[in-house]
Scaffold this motif. Sequence first.
Motif, PDB file in Angstrom:
ATOM      1  N   THR A 115       0.851  -1.170  -0.047  1.00 26.09           N
ATOM      2  CA  THR A 115       0.192   0.138   0.026  1.00 26.09           C
ATOM      3  C   THR A 115       0.829   1.288   0.043  1.00 26.09           C
ATOM      4  OG1 THR A 115      -1.655   1.097   1.181  1.00 26.09           O
ATOM      5  CG2 THR A 115      -0.089   0.125   2.488  1.00 26.09           C
ATOM      6  N   ILE A 116       0.371   2.206  -0.602  1.00 29.17           N
ATOM      7  CA  ILE A 116       1.054   3.419  -0.424  1.00 29.17           C
ATOM      8  C   ILE A 116       0.145   4.767  -0.127  1.00 29.17           C
ATOM      9  CG2 ILE A 116       2.945   2.907  -1.983  1.00 29.17           C
ATOM     10  CD1 ILE A 116       1.501   4.613  -4.277  1.00 29.17           C
ATOM     11  N   PRO A 117       0.699   5.755   0.479  1.00 26.23           N
ATOM     12  CA  PRO A 117      -0.242   6.814   0.963  1.00 26.23           C
ATOM     13  C   PRO A 117      -1.362   7.350  -0.242  1.00 26.23           C
ATOM     14  CG  PRO A 117       1.686   7.139   1.843  1.00 26.23           C
ATOM     15  CD  PRO A 117       2.131   5.990   0.772  1.00 26.23           C
ATOM     16  N   PHE A 118      -2.615   7.314   0.391  1.00 28.46           N
ATOM     17  CA  PHE A 118      -3.529   7.916  -0.620  1.00 28.46           C
ATOM     18  C   PHE A 118      -3.748   6.771  -1.784  1.00 28.46           C
ATOM     19  CE2 PHE A 118      -1.995  11.714   1.298  1.00 28.46           C
ATOM     20  CZ  PHE A 118      -2.884  12.148   2.047  1.00 28.46           C
ATOM     21  N   GLY A 119      -3.677   5.655  -1.351  1.00 27.49           N
ATOM     22  CA  GLY A 119      -3.811   4.401  -2.743  1.00 27.49           C
ATOM     23  C   GLY A 119      -5.029   4.002  -2.556  1.00 27.49           C
ATOM     24  N   LEU A 188       5.730  12.261   5.096  1.00 30.33           N
ATOM     25  CA  LEU A 188       5.621  13.249   6.187  1.00 30.33           C
ATOM     26  C   LEU A 188       7.133  13.965   6.801  1.00 30.33           C
ATOM     27  CD1 LEU A 188       3.453  10.981   8.641  1.00 30.33           C
ATOM     28  CD2 LEU A 188       2.842  13.199   7.386  1.00 30.33           C
ATOM     29  N   GLU A 189       8.010  13.375   6.023  1.00 28.96           N
ATOM     30  CA  GLU A 189       9.183  14.141   6.382  1.00 28.96           C
ATOM     31  C   GLU A 189       9.383  15.625   6.045  1.00 28.96           C
ATOM     32  OE1 GLU A 189      13.497  11.998   6.615  1.00 28.96           O
ATOM     33  OE2 GLU A 189      12.562  11.364   4.667  1.00 28.96           O
ATOM     34  N   PRO A 190       8.722  16.024   4.756  1.00 30.41           N
ATOM     35  CA  PRO A 190       8.739  17.505   4.275  1.00 30.41           C
ATOM     36  C   PRO A 190       7.992  18.306   5.368  1.00 30.41           C
ATOM     37  CG  PRO A 190       8.501  15.792   2.588  1.00 30.41           C
ATOM     38  CD  PRO A 190       8.472  15.357   3.709  1.00 30.41           C
ATOM     39  N   LEU A 191       6.946  17.537   6.178  1.00 33.33           N
ATOM     40  CA  LEU A 191       5.987  18.233   6.864  1.00 33.33           C
ATOM     41  C   LEU A 191       6.685  18.547   8.381  1.00 33.33           C
ATOM     42  CD1 LEU A 191       4.119  17.589   4.468  1.00 33.33           C
ATOM     43  CD2 LEU A 191       2.505  17.096   6.257  1.00 33.33           C
ATOM     44  N   GLY A 192       7.950  17.991   8.586  1.00 32.00           N
ATOM     45  CA  GLY A 192       8.581  17.967   9.755  1.00 32.00           C
ATOM     46  C   GLY A 192       8.804  16.722  10.778  1.00 32.00           C
ATOM     47  N   VAL A 193       7.949  15.924  10.207  1.00 32.53           N
ATOM     48  CA  VAL A 193       8.292  14.255  11.079  1.00 32.53           C
ATOM     49  C   VAL A 193       9.497  13.782  10.835  1.00 32.53           C
ATOM     50  CG1 VAL A 193       6.894  12.097  11.471  1.00 32.53           C
ATOM     51  CG2 VAL A 193       5.546  14.154  10.933  1.00 32.53           C
ATOM     52  N   ASP A 306      -5.694  20.302   7.200  1.00 31.89           N
ATOM     53  CA  ASP A 306      -4.529  20.972   6.683  1.00 31.89           C
ATOM     54  C   ASP A 306      -3.346  19.914   6.670  1.00 31.89           C
ATOM     55  OD1 ASP A 306      -3.876  20.917   9.198  1.00 31.89           O
ATOM     56  OD2 ASP A 306      -2.596  22.541   9.174  1.00 31.89           O
ATOM     57  N   ILE A 307      -3.220  18.831   7.705  1.00 34.46           N
ATOM     58  CA  ILE A 307      -2.331  17.881   7.541  1.00 34.46           C
ATOM     59  C   ILE A 307      -2.469  16.876   6.452  1.00 34.46           C
ATOM     60  CG2 ILE A 307      -1.548  15.749   8.658  1.00 34.46           C
ATOM     61  CD1 ILE A 307      -1.743  17.172  11.487  1.00 34.46           C
ATOM     62  N   LEU A 308      -3.667  16.386   6.178  1.00 32.04           N
ATOM     63  CA  LEU A 308      -4.197  15.742   4.845  1.00 32.04           C
ATOM     64  C   LEU A 308      -3.907  16.310   3.607  1.00 32.04           C
ATOM     65  CD1 LEU A 308      -7.700  14.320   6.177  1.00 32.04           C
ATOM     66  CD2 LEU A 308      -5.714  12.991   5.927  1.00 32.04           C
ATOM     67  N   ASP A 309      -4.278  17.627   3.655  1.00 30.22           N
ATOM     68  CA  ASP A 309      -3.752  18.366   2.122  1.00 30.22           C
ATOM     69  C   ASP A 309      -2.454  18.552   2.008  1.00 30.22           C
ATOM     70  OD1 ASP A 309      -6.760  18.521   1.846  1.00 30.22           O
ATOM     71  OD2 ASP A 309      -6.615  20.602   2.678  1.00 30.22           O
ATOM     72  N   ALA A 310      -1.745  18.784   3.003  1.00 30.12           N
ATOM     73  CA  ALA A 310      -0.195  18.832   2.845  1.00 30.12           C
ATOM     74  C   ALA A 310       0.397  17.502   2.596  1.00 30.12           C
ATOM     75  CB  ALA A 310       0.420  19.476   4.035  1.00 30.12           C
ATOM     76  N   LYS A 317       4.025  14.527  -5.128  1.00 30.96           N
ATOM     77  CA  LYS A 317       5.307  15.119  -5.540  1.00 30.96           C
ATOM     78  C   LYS A 317       6.410  13.840  -5.571  1.00 30.96           C
ATOM     79  CE  LYS A 317       8.978  18.469  -4.768  1.00 30.96           C
ATOM     80  NZ  LYS A 317      10.017  17.631  -4.937  1.00 30.96           N
ATOM     81  N   LEU A 318       6.524  13.188  -4.267  1.00 33.81           N
ATOM     82  CA  LEU A 318       7.163  11.879  -4.132  1.00 33.81           C
ATOM     83  C   LEU A 318       6.934  10.776  -5.322  1.00 33.81           C
ATOM     84  CD1 LEU A 318       9.300  10.352  -2.614  1.00 33.81           C
ATOM     85  CD2 LEU A 318       7.213   9.340  -1.275  1.00 33.81           C
ATOM     86  N   TYR A 319       5.635  10.890  -5.484  1.00 32.23           N
ATOM     87  CA  TYR A 319       5.438   9.749  -6.600  1.00 32.23           C
ATOM     88  C   TYR A 319       5.992  10.199  -7.984  1.00 32.23           C
ATOM     89  CZ  TYR A 319       2.512   8.068  -3.028  1.00 32.23           C
ATOM     90  OH  TYR A 319       1.823   7.500  -1.801  1.00 32.23           O
ATOM     91  N   ASN A 320       5.703  11.380  -8.389  1.00 32.39           N
ATOM     92  CA  ASN A 320       6.298  11.868  -9.572  1.00 32.39           C
ATOM     93  C   ASN A 320       7.790  11.742  -9.761  1.00 32.39           C
ATOM     94  OD1 ASN A 320       3.886  12.352 -10.744  1.00 32.39           O
ATOM     95  ND2 ASN A 320       3.420  14.274 -10.082  1.00 32.39           N
TER      96      ASN A 320
END
Length: 366
Positions: A115-119, A188-193, A306-310, A317-320
């Motif tokens: 599975t991948i995020p938003f899959g 999640l890393e680009p969001l600071g996690v 806002d967490i879901l949208d970000a 972006k990661l997938y592309n």
Amino acid sequence: MTVDRRKFITGTAAFGAAGAALAKPALAQAAPEVRWRLTSSFPNTLDTIFGGAEVMAKAISEMTGGRFTIDVFPAGELVPGLQALDAVQDGTVEAAHTACYYYVGKDPTFAIGATIPFGLNARQQNAWLYHGGGNELFDTFLADYNVKALPGGNTGVQMGGWFRKEINSVADLRGLKMRIAGLAGRVLEPLGVVPQQLAGGDIYPALERGTIDATEWIGPYDDEKLGFYQVAPFYYYPAFWEGGLTVHFLFNKERYEALPAEYKVALDTAAKAANVNMLALYDVKNMSAIRSLVGKGVQLRPLPRDILDASYDSAMKLYNDLAGSNPKWKAVYEPWKQFRSQSYEWFRVAEYSYDTYGYTQQAAGK
């Protein structure tokens, strides 16, 4: 017409002997005795996800009259849980039961089969794997690792995890150390996690000591057994990174190819049984577990929008980026992406409309 009684009896007896021989399954007459070892990535205390391998092994034995048996070992008994793939690849064991996104460090493409995020959700995932070309694409990728895969369970949509402190926006994620599997950490890393990769049995101690600030695992039934609510009271939903995790059986390719054709069919059938059974069990067990957790004072919270949208923007972006830099990823992702788009179109028409109306009526007490 006159019948010679002695000839009739003799002939009938001969036919009966021949019939008995024909009645014996061809599998029992010719099949060799095969005994395999399977290492799980999961502890046997988590009976539903670990139990998927036991369901498969029991079915295999019964379908082959006990001539093909698979001994199932929990994580750590033969090899550590996160080394299951390596053990199959090098022939230490013949099989494993694992979540392939544990191995994104080798190649992020491993995650697409799981599975991948938003899959995809569980039904869409099964549709893609079984009849949308997914199994074939994944096996082509896995061939370089000397591995053959079969879907062997699904958790359904998972929960977004346990947090020691409440989170209200993207700003609250900065510096947060979170145990999270698959590609979700990279999203999640680009969001600071600050993502951490830990096996199931290591999560609670890390959360209790404060080595990590948050964790995700699966859902209410397993999470309650692991006791996360005792040290992290805030329980968020949903896990956008795991809309329908497929757990796989991995087989050493050489050992798999050496099996008789009948055993391969039995293996495929048993794996499908385990796949269906796991999802049904989680759907039943999570119903009562979520009520139990709330009764114990757990604070149930939706993930902020806002967490879901970000996170969605970060994932796309990661997938592309991966499609532009990793040919193996692109070979699996591009067909998967097209399937996802068409599946979403269809599910919005009937499934989403039906579910949404029914849930709103139930929530209104009708």
